[in-house]
Design a protein around this motif. Structure first.
Motif, PDB file in Angstrom:
ATOM      1  N   PHE A   1       3.894   5.693  -5.735  1.00  0.00           N
ATOM      2  CA  PHE A   1       4.195   5.647  -7.169  1.00  0.00           C
ATOM      3  C   PHE A   1       2.975   5.551  -8.082  1.00  0.00           C
ATOM      4  O   PHE A   1       3.118   5.279  -9.273  1.00  0.00           O
ATOM      5  CB  PHE A   1       5.133   4.460  -7.453  1.00  0.00           C
ATOM      6  N   ARG A   2       1.773   5.811  -7.567  1.00  0.00           N
ATOM      7  CA  ARG A   2       0.592   5.675  -8.417  1.00  0.00           C
ATOM      8  C   ARG A   2       0.629   6.649  -9.596  1.00  0.00           C
ATOM      9  O   ARG A   2       0.056   6.364 -10.651  1.00  0.00           O
ATOM     10  CB  ARG A   2      -0.670   5.899  -7.591  1.00  0.00           C
ATOM     11  N   GLN A   3       1.317   7.787  -9.442  1.00  0.00           N
ATOM     12  CA  GLN A   3       1.428   8.755 -10.531  1.00  0.00           C
ATOM     13  C   GLN A   3       2.704   8.561 -11.351  1.00  0.00           C
ATOM     14  O   GLN A   3       2.909   9.269 -12.346  1.00  0.00           O
ATOM     15  CB  GLN A   3       1.399  10.187  -9.966  1.00  0.00           C
TER      16      GLN A   3
ATOM     17  N   LEU B   1      -1.221  -1.883  -4.668  1.00  0.00           N
ATOM     18  CA  LEU B   1      -0.187  -1.169  -5.420  1.00  0.00           C
ATOM     19  C   LEU B   1      -0.765  -0.096  -6.339  1.00  0.00           C
ATOM     20  O   LEU B   1      -0.012   0.687  -6.925  1.00  0.00           O
ATOM     21  CB  LEU B   1       0.630  -2.161  -6.252  1.00  0.00           C
ATOM     22  N   GLN B   2      -2.092  -0.099  -6.487  1.00  0.00           N
ATOM     23  CA  GLN B   2      -2.788   0.872  -7.342  1.00  0.00           C
ATOM     24  C   GLN B   2      -2.246   0.833  -8.769  1.00  0.00           C
ATOM     25  O   GLN B   2      -1.897   1.852  -9.358  1.00  0.00           O
ATOM     26  CB  GLN B   2      -2.676   2.287  -6.755  1.00  0.00           C
ATOM     27  N   THR B   3      -2.184  -0.381  -9.302  1.00  0.00           N
ATOM     28  CA  THR B   3      -1.628  -0.567 -10.639  1.00  0.00           C
ATOM     29  C   THR B   3      -2.406  -1.661 -11.367  1.00  0.00           C
ATOM     30  O   THR B   3      -3.145  -2.441 -10.746  1.00  0.00           O
ATOM     31  CB  THR B   3      -0.136  -0.961 -10.549  1.00  0.00           C
TER      32      THR B   3
ATOM     33  N   ALA C   1       0.823  -1.209   0.000  1.00  0.00           N
ATOM     34  CA  ALA C   1       0.000   0.000   0.000  1.00  0.00           C
ATOM     35  C   ALA C   1       0.856   1.258   0.000  1.00  0.00           C
ATOM     36  O   ALA C   1       0.516   2.264  -0.640  1.00  0.00           O
ATOM     37  CB  ALA C   1      -0.938  -0.011   1.204  1.00  0.00           C
ATOM     38  N   LEU C   2       1.972   1.207   0.704  1.00  0.00           N
ATOM     39  CA  LEU C   2       2.885   2.351   0.713  1.00  0.00           C
ATOM     40  C   LEU C   2       3.472   2.590  -0.668  1.00  0.00           C
ATOM     41  O   LEU C   2       3.595   3.739  -1.119  1.00  0.00           O
ATOM     42  CB  LEU C   2       3.996   2.125   1.739  1.00  0.00           C
TER      43      LEU C   2
END
Length: 318
Positions: free
Chosen positions: A75-77, A119-121, A69-70
């Protein structure tokens, strides 16, 4: 920061990889409670600073608490700028048996879905088996599941995290795996016997436990009496450290980086000062051949004893 090829995956990574386990859960000598973890905002800042300084390879796992999650927050952007390796949740049942194939497929699917969300990916660069034992490594069904995700583009490469040379050899012999993550350091050099063969097969080699969970540093002093021989051996590196002009952690890291087959050295980082130390280590000159040979001859005579999990169970690491 130099880049190295990750075997034949087509992926290039910084030769220093950022290990995130200590950001996500209590880990390492003297770290026992979540209250000792770096606050989340500072952890995100640390990850972003590492990328800004040239480290683009980050290692995490489903089992590493909040570390995925961190990474997602950090790095989501900037997803295209980083290479992320994560590890599947452990696959064995509580009684240590393996589930039937449908249950295995469901467990892997669930683990990967949770990783992608955290991971928002939409993809993972390397999905690895976590602590793969020989039965799991050689399991054709598991390998096919990983290969199917690779064909779909949900993962770019497959891999296995191993402990023993026997497990690493199983990864190599079974085929179908792209990357292997192995423990290797000044004291325990057993895995080096497989480096050439792994390299010839085009496998990426990522090395962890470079500092033996911090023992190959100032922490390797005043150990439990049961570890007297280990402490004495750590102290025996002092002349080599002095002659090379390197502190013990720097010597240990440069020793591993001196193996051309190694794609990256994985270093656990949970403080800004540790990041700076890691960067300083890789920025300097390579280890000179004479010091490299001395280090190769300086392995611990009983590497099988270097079982930190067992030491922890015995209460020797407090």
């Amino acid at each position: 920061m130099k880049k190295r090829k990750l075997g034949r995956t087509g992926i290039e990574v910084s030769e220093m990889a950022f290990g995130t386990v200590a950001l996500g859960l209590p880990y390492g000598l003297g770290i026992e409670h979540e209250s000792q973890l770096l606050p989340e905002d500072k952890a995100v800042q640390l990850l972003q600073t590492a990328l800004g300084r040239g480290i683009d390879f980050f290692d995490t796992a489903r089992q590493y608490g909040k570390s995925e999650a961190l990474l997602g927050r950090a790095f989501r952007q900037r997803r295209q700028e980083v290479v992320i390796a994560t590890k599947c949740a452990h696959l064995r049942n509580k009684d240590h048996t393996l589930p039937a194939e449908k249950e295995l497929a469901a467990a892997i699917e669930r683990s990967l879905a949770e990783s992608l969300e955290a991971l928002q990916t939409g993809y993972v660069d390397i999905l690895m088996l976590h602590d793969g034992d020989e039965e799991i490594i050689r399991h054709v069904g598991i390998r096919k599941i990983f290969e199917a995700y690779k064909k779909e583009g949900v993962i770019r490469a497959t891999g296995v995290s191993t402990y023993t040379p026997q497990e690493t050899k199983a990864v190599m012999d079974s085929g179908g795996w792209d990357v292997v993550q192995v423990p290797f350091n000044l004291m325990d050099q057993r895995q080096a016997a497989l480096f050439d063969a792994l390299d010839q097969r085009g496998m990426g080699i990522v090395v962890r436990s470079v500092l033996l969970k911090g023992l190959l540093s100032e922490r390797g002093q005043q150990l439990h009496p049961a570890l007297k021989k280990v402490e004495q051996h750590i102290a025996s590196y002092a002349p080599l450290s002095k002659a090379s002009g390197l502190g013990l952690p720097q010597l240990a890291t440069k020793f591993v980086l001196a193996f051309p087959q190694v794609s990256a050295v994985l270093v656990g980082i949970d403080r800004m000062e540790y990041l700076q130390e890691a960067l300083d280590t890789v920025a300097g000159k390579v280890l000179e051949p004479e010091f490299f040979e001395q280090a190769r001859n300086g392995a611990f005579k009983d590497p099988g004893f270097l079982n930190l999990h067992e030491w922890s169970v015995q209460g020797w690491l407090k």
